[in-house]
Motif scaffolding. Structure first.
Motif, PDB file in Angstrom:
ATOM      1  N   UNK A  81      28.928  41.555  41.118  1.00 53.32           N
ATOM      2  CA  UNK A  81      28.990  42.548  40.794  1.00 53.32           C
ATOM      3  C   UNK A  81      29.500  42.962  39.848  1.00 53.32           C
ATOM      4  N   UNK A  82      30.861  41.981  40.110  1.00 50.84           N
ATOM      5  CA  UNK A  82      31.381  41.187  39.025  1.00 50.84           C
ATOM      6  C   UNK A  82      31.522  40.962  37.959  1.00 50.84           C
ATOM      7  N   UNK A  83      30.414  39.633  38.306  1.00 49.35           N
ATOM      8  CA  UNK A  83      29.372  38.645  36.959  1.00 49.35           C
ATOM      9  C   UNK A  83      28.542  39.710  36.120  1.00 49.35           C
ATOM     10  N   UNK A  84      28.225  40.543  36.819  1.00 53.68           N
ATOM     11  CA  UNK A  84      27.215  41.417  36.467  1.00 53.68           C
ATOM     12  C   UNK A  84      27.549  42.084  35.133  1.00 53.68           C
ATOM     13  N   UNK A  85      28.788  42.832  35.586  1.00 55.56           N
ATOM     14  CA  UNK A  85      30.015  43.548  34.525  1.00 55.56           C
ATOM     15  C   UNK A  85      30.060  42.074  33.139  1.00 55.56           C
ATOM     16  N   UNK A  86      30.478  41.337  33.652  1.00 60.22           N
ATOM     17  CA  UNK A  86      31.014  39.973  32.551  1.00 60.22           C
ATOM     18  C   UNK A  86      29.523  40.161  31.563  1.00 60.22           C
ATOM     19  N   UNK A  87      28.479  39.901  32.239  1.00 60.71           N
ATOM     20  CA  UNK A  87      27.778  39.649  31.799  1.00 60.71           C
ATOM     21  C   UNK A  87      26.811  40.674  30.433  1.00 60.71           C
ATOM     22  N   UNK A  88      26.948  41.626  31.014  1.00 59.67           N
ATOM     23  CA  UNK A  88      27.103  42.694  29.786  1.00 59.67           C
ATOM     24  C   UNK A  88      27.999  43.058  29.177  1.00 59.67           C
ATOM     25  N   UNK A  89      29.304  41.941  28.950  1.00 57.07           N
ATOM     26  CA  UNK A  89      30.187  42.433  28.059  1.00 57.07           C
ATOM     27  C   UNK A  89      29.290  41.422  27.784  1.00 57.07           C
ATOM     28  N   UNK A  90      29.580  40.612  27.800  1.00 57.63           N
ATOM     29  CA  UNK A  90      29.078  39.419  26.810  1.00 57.63           C
ATOM     30  C   UNK A  90      27.969  39.562  25.972  1.00 57.63           C
ATOM     31  N   UNK A  91      27.160  40.641  26.806  1.00 60.28           N
ATOM     32  CA  UNK A  91      25.465  41.384  25.959  1.00 60.28           C
ATOM     33  C   UNK A  91      26.474  42.148  24.478  1.00 60.28           C
TER      34      UNK A  91
END
Length: 135
Positions: A81-91
């Motif tokens: 779930x944290x990695x998903x949040x990271x991907x969201x910020x990268x986008x």
């Protein structure tokens, strides 16, 4: 009007438009510089959030190494779930980078909402992580 008068009027109109066109270029450059500055500030803020999430991922991964069974599975879910949040910020960083003068307001509105959501979800994930580790 006769042809020479028509040509003179046409030249006068053309020459009167040239200074305005030149000034517009300077104004566009200033707006572009302002946009670039806003993009840089916003990117720095997003990178701060990204760094925070990466630290939380490292903490989760550290505890996953020692965990077993159900605890390890729950930690893996939280880490994911944290990695998903990271991907969201990268986008969002990509969207900021690609923003133009015309799209900036929409991009920054969406980014502001995304930041609120990511912070909320990241804090909730961290709360769950703490609860798991305290048990």
């Amino acid at each position: 009007m006769k042809k020479p008068e028509m040509m003179i009027m046409t030249l006068i109109i053309m020459f009167s438009l040239i200074p305005g066109a030149c000034g517009g270029g300077a104004a566009d450059r200033v707006r572009q510089e302002q946009l670039n500055e806003r993009k840089q500030n916003t990117s720095e803020n997003l990178n701060d959030i990204l760094h925070d999430i990466e630290e939380r991922i490292e903490i989760a991964e550290y505890h996953m190494e020692e965990a077993q069974g159900e605890l390890q599975e729950e930690l893996e879910e939280l880490n994911s779930a944290l990695k998903e949040q990271k991907e969201t910020i990268e986008k969002e960083l990509e969207l900021i980078s690609e923003a133009t003068l015309e799209t900036w307001n929409d991009v920054i509105d969406n980014t502001s909402e995304t930041i609120r959501q990511v912070r909320s979800e990241t804090n909730e994930i961290t709360r769950k992580l703490r609860d798991l580790l305290e048990d």
